[in-house]
Design an enzyme around this catalytic site. Structure first.
Site, PDB file in Angstrom:
ATOM      1  N   ARG A  39       8.897 -48.726  -2.538  1.00 53.50           N
ATOM      2  CA  ARG A  39       9.908 -49.775  -2.603  1.00 53.50           C
ATOM      3  C   ARG A  39      11.185 -49.319  -3.327  1.00 53.50           C
ATOM      4  NH1 ARG A  39       8.132 -54.116  -6.079  1.00 53.50           N
ATOM      5  NH2 ARG A  39       6.391 -52.685  -6.247  1.00 53.50           N
TER       6      ARG A  39
ATOM      7  N   LYS B 126      -9.771 -49.828   0.875  1.00 51.62           N
ATOM      8  CA  LYS B 126     -10.459 -51.085   0.658  1.00 51.62           C
ATOM      9  C   LYS B 126      -9.669 -51.937  -0.343  1.00 51.62           C
ATOM     10  CE  LYS B 126     -13.573 -51.880  -2.555  1.00 51.62           C
ATOM     11  NZ  LYS B 126     -13.217 -51.820  -3.973  1.00 51.62           N
TER      12      LYS B 126
ATOM     13  N   HIS C  59     -14.670 -44.948  -0.692  1.00 57.07           N
ATOM     14  CA  HIS C  59     -14.670 -43.610  -1.313  1.00 57.07           C
ATOM     15  C   HIS C  59     -16.074 -43.170  -1.742  1.00 57.07           C
ATOM     16  CE1 HIS C  59     -14.457 -45.814  -5.141  1.00 57.07           C
ATOM     17  NE2 HIS C  59     -14.810 -44.705  -5.736  1.00 57.07           N
TER      18      HIS C  59
ATOM     19  N   LYS D 296     -18.313 -39.114  -1.797  1.00 57.35           N
ATOM     20  CA  LYS D 296     -18.914 -38.445  -2.963  1.00 57.35           C
ATOM     21  C   LYS D 296     -19.915 -37.408  -2.479  1.00 57.35           C
ATOM     22  CE  LYS D 296     -18.299 -42.379  -6.044  1.00 57.35           C
ATOM     23  NZ  LYS D 296     -17.503 -41.992  -7.197  1.00 57.35           N
TER      24      LYS D 296
ATOM     25  N   HIS E 281     -19.439 -50.484  -1.397  1.00 59.40           N
ATOM     26  CA  HIS E 281     -20.115 -49.299  -1.947  1.00 59.40           C
ATOM     27  C   HIS E 281     -21.640 -49.428  -1.960  1.00 59.40           C
ATOM     28  CE1 HIS E 281     -16.076 -48.384  -2.877  1.00 59.40           C
ATOM     29  NE2 HIS E 281     -16.020 -48.899  -4.074  1.00 59.40           N
TER      30      HIS E 281
ATOM     31  N   LYS F 165     -19.591 -54.587 -14.551  1.00 57.52           N
ATOM     32  CA  LYS F 165     -18.572 -54.019 -15.448  1.00 57.52           C
ATOM     33  C   LYS F 165     -19.065 -54.230 -16.877  1.00 57.52           C
ATOM     34  CE  LYS F 165     -15.098 -53.505 -12.352  1.00 57.52           C
ATOM     35  NZ  LYS F 165     -14.692 -52.154 -11.955  1.00 57.52           N
TER      36      LYS F 165
HETATM   37  C1  BG6 Z   1     -13.538 -49.334  -6.693  1.00 64.69           C
HETATM   38  C2  BG6 Z   1     -13.589 -50.690  -7.327  1.00 64.69           C
HETATM   39  O1  BG6 Z   1     -13.668 -49.436  -5.302  1.00 64.69           O
HETATM   40  O2  BG6 Z   1     -14.594 -48.528  -7.206  1.00 64.69           O
HETATM   41  C3  BG6 Z   1     -13.496 -50.570  -8.840  1.00 64.69           C
HETATM   42  O3  BG6 Z   1     -12.523 -51.478  -6.847  1.00 64.69           O
HETATM   43  C4  BG6 Z   1     -14.535 -49.619  -9.375  1.00 64.69           C
HETATM   44  O4  BG6 Z   1     -13.625 -51.844  -9.468  1.00 64.69           O
HETATM   45  C5  BG6 Z   1     -14.516 -48.307  -8.597  1.00 64.69           C
HETATM   46  O5  BG6 Z   1     -14.261 -49.392 -10.747  1.00 64.69           O
HETATM   47  C6  BG6 Z   1     -15.681 -47.434  -8.992  1.00 64.69           C
HETATM   48  O6  BG6 Z   1     -15.524 -46.161  -8.430  1.00 64.69           O
HETATM   49  P1  BG6 Z   1     -16.165 -44.882  -9.106  1.00 64.69           P
HETATM   50  O7  BG6 Z   1     -15.862 -43.776  -8.150  1.00 64.69           O
HETATM   51  O8  BG6 Z   1     -15.523 -44.719 -10.440  1.00 64.69           O
HETATM   52  O9  BG6 Z   1     -17.632 -45.172  -9.238  1.00 64.69           O
END
Ligand code: BG6
Length: 497
Positions: A45, A143, A173, A177, A235, A335
């Site tokens: 932006r 995502k 993601h 891994k 995930h 969390k």
């Molecule tokens: C993200 C979530 O997709 O994955 C986050 O939005 C989370 O809230 C994160 O902390 C965790 O990823 P990783 O690779 O640190 O386990």
């Protein structure tokens, strides 16, 4: 080695680009996996001349990095963007190959997809001499992909007006891994595990993705997402699918993704009553960790003071097919738990006859632990005779750690995924039908949370393993969850992995 191309990054000044994409691209360049003439065009932006923007870019990428300002809702700016891309394409012989990476909030997805599509930047060469396009075009979408089944359906439909499915790379993601990919290698490159990998030998699966961090500065996003949308829908379900899928006939993107889709389709659908007894939700409350006070979720920035958003979720789910019929799968994420650990624990059935009854044999239900992070590796627990006189059974581990491989460094998920986008391998990306199926499964849980007054959101002190109510959730072995460390709030029980 990738082909020459232009990597266009929307959200170039954002957090994701800085924290994940640039370091991953730098690694790829350093490893000489990216063709020498691949270039990067950051889009954002704010106005920055190329030179100024490059100051923020890792050294190895600097000379290949350009910047273009854009107002993502202004059609005129997409024409400017197209002109810039066309110019760079000629200058660097990119062959019309372009990756569009949408590292932006979901609210911007549509206008960007439309902007790219309306200028024709999405059109690929189709093999005919009259083709309007050149090279290949790929779009990467971060995502969350929608926030409900309906939204995901609509977004897919919208993307497909401009891009064919094979051009679309939806990121989860976790699939990038190294250790998640290794689950497939572990299962399908070894002959000895697969015959045991079913309801006859496995009593239950436990999948944990715990985080010690809170929601950091993402309050406004997180408060409308919660753990179910943020972690479980994507995930955790993907981890479950990789652990539970049938062996695909080939290791090709569609063969692998068709098998994971079948897992999602076989997930048992619950009535609201069943949801109540198969889901536990929690929210962290004020606590003191290692002498420091930690604010509860409702006191975090941009969170509603009476929020009922869950920061912890535990689910008992079933895959109704021949392999898994009757085997519960426990999912857990949260969390502000005591530690960061992601692992899949395969609990094998107990021996049919207790030959060493009363001699410690209750310790020894075999477990296979696929450790995704940290301490990446694989661990198998088994019982053996305690050396010496008498006959006591004790529990021991066979432990493989990636770190034992010495020189080998585990690449970040984004490095792998970016490379796959550039080489056109979509195996580790979520297909449209899968993302829709996952939402279709999760939606009823979320609607129950929002509309059924029987759903309790339990408070749990930050630094503990979630609500006490979840401790007895796993009824199979009578041993509950595998917790790699103790609650942090008990004096002296600091977590060390
Ligand atoms: C993200 C979530 O997709 O994955 C986050 O939005 C989370 O809230 C994160 O902390 C965790 O990823 P990783 O690779 O640190 O386990």
């Amino acid at each position: 080695m990738t082909e020459n191309s232009i990597i266009v990054i929307f959200g170039a000044t954002g957090d994701l680009a800085r924290r994940k994409l640039y370091p991953a691209l730098e690694e790829l360049v350093e490893k000489k996996l990216v063709s020498g003439d691949t270039i990067f065009l950051g889009v954002g932006r704010k106005y920055h001349p190329d030179e100024e923007f490059r100051k923020e870019i890792p050294e190895l990428l600097k000379e290949r990095f350009f910047y273009q300002q854009i107002n993502t809702t202004d059609p005129g700016d997409y024409i400017k963007l197209k002109n810039r891309i066309d110019k760079l394409d000629i200058e660097y012989a990119s062959g019309g190959n372009i990756v569009f990476y949408l590292a932006v909030p979901p609210s911007m997805h549509r206008s960007i997809i439309e902007g790219i599509g309306e200028t024709g930047l999405n059109i690929e060469a189709d093999g005919t001499p009259e083709s309007k396009g050149r090279g290949w075009k790929r779009i990467v979408v971060e995502k969350p992909f929608g926030n409900s089944w309906k939204a995901a359906l609509e977004l897919n439909k919208f993307i497909h007006t401009y891009f064919s499915e094979k051009q679309v790379y939806r990121i989860d993601h976790y699939l990038g891994k190294e250790t998640v990919q290794n689950i497939m290698a572990f299962r399908f490159a070894n002959g000895i595990f697969e015959p045991l990998w079913n309801r006859n030998y496995i009593s239950h699966l436990e999948i944990t993705a715990s985080e010690s961090i809170g929601i950091e500065s993402r309050g406004s996003y997180y408060d409308s997402a919660g753990a179910m949308r943020d972690m479980v829908q994507n995930h955790l379900l993907q981890l479950a699918a990789v652990a539970a899928m049938e062996p695909p006939p080939f290791f090709t993107p569609d063969a692998v993704r068709t098998e994971t889709l079948k897992v999602f389709q076989a997930l048992r659908r619950y009535s609201p009553d069943e949801i109540i007894s198969n889901m536990i939700l929690g929210q962290y409350v004020d606590s003191t960790i290692r002498g420091e006070s930690v604010p509860g979720y409702r006191n975090e920035k941009d969170v509603k003071p009476d929020s009922r958003t869950e920061t912890y979720a535990a689910l008992r789910i079933f895959i109704d097919n021949w392999r898994w019929g009757g085997v519960p799968i426990y999912l857990r994420t949260g969390k502000r738990l005591p530690t960061r650990v992601t692992e899949i624990v395969v609990h094998f059935r107990e021996t049919p006859h207790k030959l060493f009854k009363g001699k410690g044999d209750s310790c020894c239900q075999n477990k296979l632990i696929l450790r995704i992070q940290p301490d990446e590796g694989v661990l198998l627990t088994f019982g053996m005779k305690q050396p010496g006189s008498g006959f006591e059974i004790t529990n021991r581990d066979m432990d493989f750690k990636y770190s034992d491989l010495g020189e080998f460094k585990i690449p970040d998920a984004y490095e792998r995924l970016l490379y796959d986008v550039m080489t056109g391998d979509s195996t580790l990306f979520t297909r449209a039908d899968s993302v829709e199926e996952c939402w279709k499964f999760i939606d009823p849980f979320i609607s129950c949370r929002d509309n059924d007054s029987r759903v309790i959101i339990y408070g749990y002190p930050a630094g503990t393993w979630g609500p006490a109510e979840a401790d007895t959730f796993i009824s199979e072995s009578g041993k509950g969850w595998r917790s790699p460390c103790k609650n942090l709030t008990e004096a002296g029980n600091y977590c060390e992995l």
